[in-house]
Design an enzyme around this catalytic site. Structure first.
Site, PDB file in Angstrom:
ATOM      1  N   HIS A 229      -7.609   0.895  -6.161  1.00  0.00           N
ATOM      2  CA  HIS A 229      -7.930   0.273  -4.762  1.00  0.00           C
ATOM      3  C   HIS A 229      -8.823  -1.049  -5.120  1.00  0.00           C
ATOM      4  CE1 HIS A 229      -7.798  -0.875  -0.665  1.00  0.00           C
ATOM      5  NE2 HIS A 229      -8.901   0.271  -0.368  1.00  0.00           N
TER       6      HIS A 229
ATOM      7  N   ARG B 112       0.962  -1.312  -0.041  1.00  0.00           N
ATOM      8  CA  ARG B 112       0.019   0.114  -0.144  1.00  0.00           C
ATOM      9  C   ARG B 112       0.971   1.272  -0.039  1.00  0.00           C
ATOM     10  NH1 ARG B 112      -5.006   2.098   3.519  1.00  0.00           N
ATOM     11  NH2 ARG B 112      -5.989   0.696   2.356  1.00  0.00           N
TER      12      ARG B 112
ATOM     13  N   ASP C 284     -16.879   7.954  -0.466  1.00  0.00           N
ATOM     14  CA  ASP C 284     -15.648   8.105  -0.008  1.00  0.00           C
ATOM     15  C   ASP C 284     -15.240   9.194   0.770  1.00  0.00           C
ATOM     16  OD1 ASP C 284     -12.722   7.256   0.486  1.00  0.00           O
ATOM     17  OD2 ASP C 284     -12.191   6.867  -1.479  1.00  0.00           O
TER      18      ASP C 284
ATOM     19  N   GLN D 138     -10.422  -3.507  -2.691  1.00  0.00           N
ATOM     20  CA  GLN D 138     -11.773  -2.794  -2.036  1.00  0.00           C
ATOM     21  C   GLN D 138     -12.903  -3.098  -2.984  1.00  0.00           C
ATOM     22  OE1 GLN D 138     -12.072  -0.750   0.847  1.00  0.00           O
ATOM     23  NE2 GLN D 138     -13.930  -1.253   0.320  1.00  0.00           N
TER      24      GLN D 138
ATOM     25  N   CYS E  38     -16.222   2.793   1.670  1.00  0.00           N
ATOM     26  CA  CYS E  38     -14.991   1.974   1.729  1.00  0.00           C
ATOM     27  C   CYS E  38     -14.677   2.054   3.271  1.00  0.00           C
ATOM     28  CB  CYS E  38     -14.005   2.189   0.934  1.00  0.00           C
ATOM     29  SG  CYS E  38     -13.640   4.296   0.692  1.00  0.00           S
TER      30      CYS E  38
ATOM     31  N   ARG F 256     -13.850  -7.271   3.293  1.00  0.00           N
ATOM     32  CA  ARG F 256     -12.281  -7.038   2.806  1.00  0.00           C
ATOM     33  C   ARG F 256     -11.694  -8.350   3.383  1.00  0.00           C
ATOM     34  NH1 ARG F 256     -10.184  -2.155   2.598  1.00  0.00           N
ATOM     35  NH2 ARG F 256      -8.776  -3.427   1.100  1.00  0.00           N
TER      36      ARG F 256
HETATM   37  N1   CP Z   1     -11.035   1.011   3.032  1.00  0.00           N
HETATM   38  C1   CP Z   1      -9.720   0.665   3.286  1.00  0.00           C
HETATM   39  O1   CP Z   1      -8.977   0.402   2.470  1.00  0.00           O
HETATM   40  O2   CP Z   1      -9.473   0.926   4.719  1.00  0.00           O
HETATM   41  P1   CP Z   1      -7.788   1.175   5.667  1.00  0.00           P
HETATM   42  O3   CP Z   1      -7.381   2.304   4.841  1.00  0.00           O
HETATM   43  O4   CP Z   1      -8.276   1.040   6.871  1.00  0.00           O
HETATM   44  O5   CP Z   1      -7.356  -0.110   4.907  1.00  0.00           O
HETATM   45  N1  NVA Z   2      -9.412   7.466  -1.353  1.00  0.00           N
HETATM   46  C1  NVA Z   2      -9.212   6.980   0.039  1.00  0.00           C
HETATM   47  C2  NVA Z   2      -9.471   5.373   0.301  1.00  0.00           C
HETATM   48  C3  NVA Z   2      -9.198   4.918   1.503  1.00  0.00           C
HETATM   49  C4  NVA Z   2      -9.617   3.521   1.786  1.00  0.00           C
HETATM   50  C5  NVA Z   2      -7.726   7.123   0.021  1.00  0.00           C
HETATM   51  O1  NVA Z   2      -7.094   6.725  -0.742  1.00  0.00           O
HETATM   52  O2  NVA Z   2      -7.478   7.835   1.304  1.00  0.00           O
END
Ligand code: CP
Ligand code: NVA
Length: 326
Positions: free
Chosen positions: A135, A108, A231, A138, A272, A312
């Site tokens: 993502h 990530r 989001d 997700q 999400c 998830r």
């Molecule tokens: N939805 C999601 O990716 O959550 P986190 O940022 O907590 O992993």
């Molecule tokens: N768009 C958001 C998603 C978090 C799961 C971000 O990138 O912070």
């Protein structure tokens, strides 16, 4: 012929066929049912999995960790500050070292090129746990949640309301097109998705019976939607844009009124997470107007956000088992 995903990396949905995406979903549904029934699996027995995080995470980190342990693997969390990665060592060198020791790598972070570089050089499957652009894990949880609610995904309409060019919106656009779903991106024009991506998505949708609508009109965007999706307005790495996003996205907050504008009483609300829906976090107290969804919707009967969060785990497990499992 059976779908074989062994050895594949999972970087973005564009790389997968509809059949392959359905394979992840059906494996996730099976693993979820088995876990609830107390049936154990050990498809990743003896495997070591690196979990590399440049950005923070609750759900993705926990899902990878628990999924590894459920399937007999050992997960190792490597935070950005913990290893040489990016400071003293290149992506390619890090990838080659991790690939000699680990059987799979989750990443990530910021630049999507980083996860591509890891996949190119590691020699083991690499899974994208979120980049600035995509993502994909997700999306699997999002549509597993819709499938549980409505059954067949084909022909379902998902309206994403908010920042139409972020990683989650991008993944939803591509994923929906692949699965023959109707996607609506509802956002102010300055946050419309990239034109090249819109064109590519429409091309895919034309082969599956899906469609993509991009609109700044809430009325047009949510009419007939089976799911309304929100989001955060400023993604990780965009913290300096919060004030600007409150100005541009304020009228796109998900309200009970907006939920009723679908004309369907069964419309569900998806997010999400993490979500700003009350003033109980440090950031919301600092910016009380940064609230992409009303508390009444988040906590209300149409909300499926915690089913989605649980999913998830099952979908990430399916991705690891399908690409690396025995
Ligand atoms: N939805 C999601 O990716 O959550 P986190 O940022 O907590 O992993
Ligand atoms: N768009 C958001 C998603 C978090 C799961 C971000 O990138 O912070």
């Amino acid at each position: 012929m059976a779908v074989d995903l062994k050895g594949r990396s999972f970087l973005k949905l564009l790389d997968f066929t509809p059949e392959e995406i359905h394979e992840f979903l059906s494996l996730a549904a099976q693993r979820k049912a088995d876990k609830k029934a107390g049936i154990k699996h050990s498809a990743l027995e003896g495997r070591n999995i690196a979990l590399l995080f440049e950005k923070p995470s609750t759900r993705t980190r926990c899902a990878f960790t628990v999924a590894c342990i459920d399937e007999g693997a050992h997960p190792e969390y490597l935070g950005k500050g913990d290893i040489q990665f990016g400071k003293k060592e290149t992506v390619a060198d890090t990838a080659r070292v991790l690939g000699r020791m680990f059987d799979g790598i989750e990443f990530r972070g910021f630049d999507h090129k980083t996860v591509e570089g890891l996949a190119e050089h590691a020699g083991v499957p690499v899974w994208n746990g979120l980049t600035d652009d995509w993502h994909p894990t997700q999306f699997l949880a999002d549509v597993l949640t819709m499938q549980e609610e409505f059954g067949d995904l084909e022909g379902q309409t998902l309206a994403f309301v908010g920042d139409g060019r972020n990683n989650v919106a991008n993944s939803i656009m591509v994923g929906c097109a692949k699965l023959g779903m109707h996607c609506r991106i509802v956002s102010p024009e300055e946050l419309y998705p990239e034109p090249d991506l819109v064109a590519a998505v429409r091309e895919i949708a034309s082969t599956t019976g899906g469609s993509l609508t991009v609109t700044s009109s809430i009325e047009e965007g949510v009419a007939g939607a089976d799911a309304i999706y929100a989001d955060v307005w400023a993604s990780m790495g965009e913290e300096d844009l919060i004030a600007d996003r409150i100005r541009t996205l304020g009228r796109y907050k998900i309200t009970e009124k907006m939920m009723s504008m679908t004309g369907k009483p069964g419309t569900i609300f998806l997010h999400c997470l993490p979500a700003f829906h009350n003033l109980d976090t440090e950031v919301s107290r600092q910016y009380p107007d940064i609230q992409e969804v009303e508390d009444a919707v988040f906590e209300g009967p149409q909300s499926r956000v915690f089913d989605q969060a649980e999913n998830r785990l099952h979908t990430i497990k399916a991705v690891m088992v399908a690409t690396l499992g025995r």
